[in-house]
Design a protein around this motif. Structure first.
Motif, mmCIF file in Angstrom:
data_model
loop_
_atom_site.group_PDB
_atom_site.id
_atom_site.type_symbol
_atom_site.label_atom_id
_atom_site.label_comp_id
_atom_site.label_asym_id
_atom_site.label_seq_id
_atom_site.Cartn_x
_atom_site.Cartn_y
_atom_site.Cartn_z
ATOM 1 N N ARG A 260 39.200 53.150 30.665
ATOM 2 C CA ARG A 260 40.510 52.493 30.725
ATOM 3 C C ARG A 260 41.141 52.571 32.118
ATOM 4 O O ARG A 260 41.605 51.540 32.628
ATOM 5 N N PRO A 261 41.220 53.744 32.769
ATOM 6 C CA PRO A 261 41.817 53.759 34.119
ATOM 7 C C PRO A 261 41.084 52.867 35.110
ATOM 8 O O PRO A 261 41.725 52.212 35.949
ATOM 9 N N VAL A 262 39.755 52.823 35.005
ATOM 10 C CA VAL A 262 38.983 51.987 35.931
ATOM 11 C C VAL A 262 39.263 50.510 35.683
ATOM 12 O O VAL A 262 39.456 49.728 36.631
ATOM 13 N N LEU A 263 39.317 50.103 34.421
ATOM 14 C CA LEU A 263 39.554 48.691 34.109
ATOM 15 C C LEU A 263 40.964 48.261 34.490
ATOM 16 O O LEU A 263 41.163 47.185 35.071
ATOM 17 N N VAL A 264 41.962 49.088 34.170
ATOM 18 C CA VAL A 264 43.349 48.727 34.485
ATOM 19 C C VAL A 264 43.566 48.681 35.996
ATOM 20 O O VAL A 264 44.194 47.748 36.521
ATOM 21 N N THR A 265 43.047 49.680 36.700
ATOM 22 C CA THR A 265 43.198 49.699 38.155
ATOM 23 C C THR A 265 42.478 48.526 38.802
ATOM 24 O O THR A 265 43.015 47.852 39.698
ATOM 25 N N GLY A 266 41.244 48.257 38.349
ATOM 26 C CA GLY A 266 40.492 47.140 38.904
ATOM 27 C C GLY A 266 41.165 45.803 38.667
ATOM 28 O O GLY A 266 41.226 44.960 39.576
ATOM 29 N N PHE A 267 41.702 45.604 37.460
ATOM 30 C CA PHE A 267 42.365 44.324 37.172
ATOM 31 C C PHE A 267 43.638 44.173 37.990
ATOM 32 O O PHE A 267 43.970 43.064 38.442
ATOM 33 N N SER A 268 44.360 45.263 38.195
ATOM 34 C CA SER A 268 45.584 45.194 39.003
ATOM 35 C C SER A 268 45.258 44.818 40.445
ATOM 36 O O SER A 268 45.937 43.970 41.051
ATOM 37 N N ILE A 269 44.216 45.434 41.005
ATOM 38 C CA ILE A 269 43.811 45.100 42.370
ATOM 39 C C ILE A 269 43.314 43.661 42.439
ATOM 40 O O ILE A 269 43.554 42.941 43.424
ATOM 41 N N PHE A 270 42.619 43.222 41.391
ATOM 42 C CA PHE A 270 42.121 41.842 41.347
ATOM 43 C C PHE A 270 43.280 40.844 41.400
ATOM 44 O O PHE A 270 43.226 39.842 42.135
ATOM 45 N N VAL A 271 44.339 41.105 40.637
ATOM 46 C CA VAL A 271 45.505 40.206 40.629
ATOM 47 C C VAL A 271 46.173 40.183 41.996
ATOM 48 O O VAL A 271 46.536 39.111 42.525
ATOM 49 N N LEU A 272 46.332 41.363 42.607
ATOM 50 C CA LEU A 272 46.979 41.421 43.925
ATOM 51 C C LEU A 272 46.128 40.739 44.988
ATOM 52 O O LEU A 272 46.661 40.052 45.877
ATOM 53 N N ALA A 273 44.796 40.915 44.909
ATOM 54 C CA ALA A 273 43.923 40.265 45.886
ATOM 55 C C ALA A 273 43.936 38.746 45.711
ATOM 56 O O ALA A 273 43.899 38.000 46.705
ATOM 57 N N THR A 274 43.990 38.282 44.470
ATOM 58 C CA THR A 274 44.071 36.839 44.232
ATOM 59 C C THR A 274 45.386 36.279 44.761
ATOM 60 O O THR A 274 45.432 35.174 45.336
ATOM 61 N N LEU A 275 46.465 37.050 44.578
ATOM 62 C CA LEU A 275 47.752 36.640 45.152
ATOM 63 C C LEU A 275 47.679 36.635 46.675
ATOM 64 O O LEU A 275 48.256 35.754 47.329
ATOM 65 N N GLY A 276 46.951 37.597 47.234
ATOM 66 C CA GLY A 276 46.774 37.618 48.677
ATOM 67 C C GLY A 276 46.018 36.401 49.192
ATOM 68 O O GLY A 276 46.292 35.910 50.302
ATOM 69 N N CYS A 277 45.075 35.902 48.404
ATOM 70 C CA CYS A 277 44.369 34.674 48.795
ATOM 71 C C CYS A 277 45.338 33.497 48.882
ATOM 72 O O CYS A 277 45.242 32.663 49.800
ATOM 73 N N ALA A 278 46.267 33.438 47.922
ATOM 74 C CA ALA A 278 47.220 32.331 47.920
ATOM 75 C C ALA A 278 48.197 32.414 49.087
ATOM 76 O O ALA A 278 48.683 31.379 49.564
ATOM 77 N N LEU A 279 48.472 33.627 49.561
ATOM 78 C CA LEU A 279 49.453 33.810 50.630
ATOM 79 C C LEU A 279 48.812 33.996 51.995
ATOM 80 O O LEU A 279 49.530 34.243 52.972
ATOM 81 N N SER A 280 47.496 33.885 52.091
ATOM 82 C CA SER A 280 46.812 34.105 53.369
ATOM 83 C C SER A 280 47.171 33.013 54.365
ATOM 84 O O SER A 280 47.247 31.833 54.016
ATOM 85 N N ASN A 281 47.390 33.430 55.615
ATOM 86 C CA ASN A 281 47.716 32.458 56.675
ATOM 87 C C ASN A 281 46.584 32.305 57.672
ATOM 88 O O ASN A 281 46.766 31.667 58.720
ATOM 89 N N SER A 282 45.437 32.913 57.383
ATOM 90 C CA SER A 282 44.281 32.766 58.273
ATOM 91 C C SER A 282 43.013 32.771 57.432
ATOM 92 O O SER A 282 42.980 33.309 56.316
ATOM 93 N N TRP A 283 41.977 32.187 57.989
ATOM 94 C CA TRP A 283 40.693 32.090 57.295
ATOM 95 C C TRP A 283 40.059 33.472 57.105
ATOM 96 O O TRP A 283 39.512 33.766 56.048
ATOM 97 N N ALA A 284 40.160 34.332 58.106
ATOM 98 C CA ALA A 284 39.576 35.671 58.006
ATOM 99 C C ALA A 284 40.277 36.491 56.918
ATOM 100 O O ALA A 284 39.620 37.183 56.126
ATOM 101 N N LEU A 285 41.612 36.420 56.866
ATOM 102 C CA LEU A 285 42.350 37.157 55.831
ATOM 103 C C LEU A 285 42.016 36.629 54.445
ATOM 104 O O LEU A 285 41.896 37.406 53.490
ATOM 105 N N PHE A 286 41.841 35.333 54.327
ATOM 106 C CA PHE A 286 41.471 34.748 53.042
ATOM 107 C C PHE A 286 40.128 35.289 52.568
ATOM 108 O O PHE A 286 39.966 35.649 51.386
ATOM 109 N N LEU A 287 39.158 35.382 53.469
ATOM 110 C CA LEU A 287 37.837 35.885 53.092
ATOM 111 C C LEU A 287 37.891 37.370 52.736
ATOM 112 O O LEU A 287 37.185 37.820 51.812
#
Length: 218
Positions: A151-178
């Motif tokens: 459970r801790p691994v799944l919850v932590t991983g999903f939370s990071i996944f959501v934040l990283a996906t949000l980071g993709c939407a807010l990226s202002n450079s190609w390197a940051l997006f990757l």
């Protein structure tokens, strides 16, 4: 026989001495089975062994079992709870799989936003770096799930996944997006690598466990 002369005496030793040999020291194996302790108890099996094990001794492999009819045992959970867990695990695994190909149809738009030629080799990078995260993610989350629980691994991983996906939407450079795609792929790996263990832990019957694993993997 003359006086003063001595005779040699031959002493025969008993080939089978009656003195018992000292007992061999019993060798303790590092594998010990712990008496089942209820999960609701204030003292767990791990605490009991930690108190009894001498300092500096050989590390002991712990085999922890649930007490009979323990409500914390997944095998004793209700069918509704098991079904909800299977649905959540399946949706999380499906979400991670879909995430790998989300950017495949957005290459023309991404090329305009981040100013790179399309078609070209850079168009496959969002999917490639995400799948690279899929390679390294299980190497991290699988051992952690055996140490700290699933459970801790799944919850932590999903939370990071959501934040990283949000980071993709807010990226202002190609390197940051990757970079955000790489983090999203790494954090999206737990449902796929740990989800099978979650489903198998719910059922003690091998036939039912196999059927549920088939549903999850499909």
């Amino acid at each position: 026989m003359e006086k003063g002369t001595t005779t040699d005496e031959i002493v025969m030793s008993d080939p089978s001495p009656t003195t018992p040999s000292p007992p061999l020291e019993e060798k303790k194996t590092p594998l010990e089975t712990i008496t089942p302790v209820s999960a609701n108890s204030s003292q767990t099996a791990l605490d009991t062994v930690a108190e009894e094990q001498p300092a500096g001794g050989e590390p002991t492999t712990l085999v922890v079992a649930f007490a009979p009819n323990d409500p914390e045992n997944p095998h004793n959970w209700s069918s509704t709870k098991k079904l909800l867990i299977i649905i959540a695990t399946t949706l999380a695994s499906t979400n991670s799989g879909f995430g790998s190909a989300l950017c495949s149809n957005l290459s023309p738009l991404l090329s305009k936003v981040f100013d790179f030629p399309s078609p070209g080799p850079q168009t496959i990078l969002p999917t490639s770096v995400y799948l690279i995260g899929f390679v390294f993610g299980p190497l991290i989350c699988a051992p952690l799930s055996e140490t700290y629980g699933r459970r801790p691994v799944l919850v932590t991983g999903f939370s990071i996944f959501v934040l990283a996906t949000l980071g993709c939407a807010l990226s202002n450079s190609w390197a940051l997006f990757l970079v955000m795609r790489l983090i999203a792929g790494t954090a999206g790996a737990p449902p796929i690598s740990v989800g099978g263990g979650v489903v198998s832990d719910l059922f003690g019957d091998k036939i039912m466990r196999g059927r549920m694993m088939m549903i999850w993997s499909a």
